[in-house]
Design an enzyme around this catalytic site. Structure first.
Site, PDB file in Angstrom:
ATOM      1  N   PRO A   6      39.059  29.277  40.250  1.00 48.39           N
ATOM      2  CG  PRO A   6      37.337  28.482  41.819  1.00 48.39           C
ATOM      3  CD  PRO A   6      38.426  27.968  40.929  1.00 48.39           C
ATOM      4  CB  CYS A   7      42.469  32.836  41.515  1.00 48.33           C
ATOM      5  SG  CYS A   7      42.283  33.824  40.167  1.00 48.33           S
ATOM      6  CG  HIS A   8      36.720  34.712  41.469  1.00 45.54           C
ATOM      7  ND1 HIS A   8      36.836  33.855  40.593  1.00 45.54           N
ATOM      8  CD2 HIS A   8      35.461  34.595  41.802  1.00 45.54           C
ATOM      9  CE1 HIS A   8      35.827  33.267  40.460  1.00 45.54           C
ATOM     10  NE2 HIS A   8      34.815  33.406  41.137  1.00 45.54           N
TER      11      HIS A   8
END
Length: 193
Positions: free
Chosen positions: A157-159
């Site tokens: 989940p790089c967001h």
């Protein structure tokens, strides 16, 4: 030089479908997710984008175009696609057990991916905080590079990784920062401007 037989063992199982976040595609090789595409205008576009990303190397083009994938890989790809659809619909789905292909990453990049996967839904860490947790304080820019080249967004989940001071930072998925904002709002009560 690899043989056709060697190539057959790494053929991706690629499945796609529509979701509340646009077209999704998932690729699996040897029981591990090797790529995710999302936020596209359709499932077909997501599949094409992912196939291009995975099969851009000349030696890999023929394997991606001509050999059938293993049945277990197809099953896993379909299972992951369904979990991502649930995630896109706002369901609190645990994506951390999904097996990922990390062999292409350096030890530092693997630590960053593990750290990022540990960020809980609705929580945020800065690039600097991820670097410190990954054992490389001061490597915020390098964390940003790992996030920029993330092959498995949503699962990694790089967001949830933001710039210092809570600013959104960058996002390389389709729709850019608008999609990052949408994902963060999907996971929390806050509005991100």
């Amino acid at each position: 030089m690899s043989t056709v037989r060697d190539r057959q063992t790494v053929t991706p199982a690629l499945v796609s479908g529509d979701s509340d976040l646009g077209g999704l595609a998932v690729a699996v090789v040897a029981g591990e997710v090797t790529g995710v595409s999302f936020g596209q205008r359709s499932a077909a576009i997501a599949a094409t984008a992912l196939a291009r990303r995975l099969c851009s190397v000349d030696s890999a083009k023929s394997l991606c175009e001509s050999v059938d994938a293993a049945g277990d890989d197809v099953d896993l790809a379909e299972e992951v696609l369904e979990k991502l659809r649930q995630f896109a619909a706002g369901d609190d789905v645990d994506l951390t057990p999904i097996p990922l292909s990390l062999g292409h990453l350096t030890p530092f990049q693997r630590r960053v991916v593990r750290t990022c996967r540990a960020i809980k839904r609705g929580a945020l860490l800065s690039y600097g905080e991820v670097a410190a947790k990954a054992g490389s304080a001061g490597a915020a820019r390098a964390v940003g590079q790992v996030m920029r080249t993330n092959r498995t967004p949503l699962i990694v989940p790089c967001h949830r990784v933001v710039a210092a001071g809570g600013k959104l930072g960058g996002f390389s998925a389709p729709q850019g920062l608008a999609m990052k904002r949408r994902l963060l709002e999907l996971e929390s009560d806050r509005l991100f401007t």
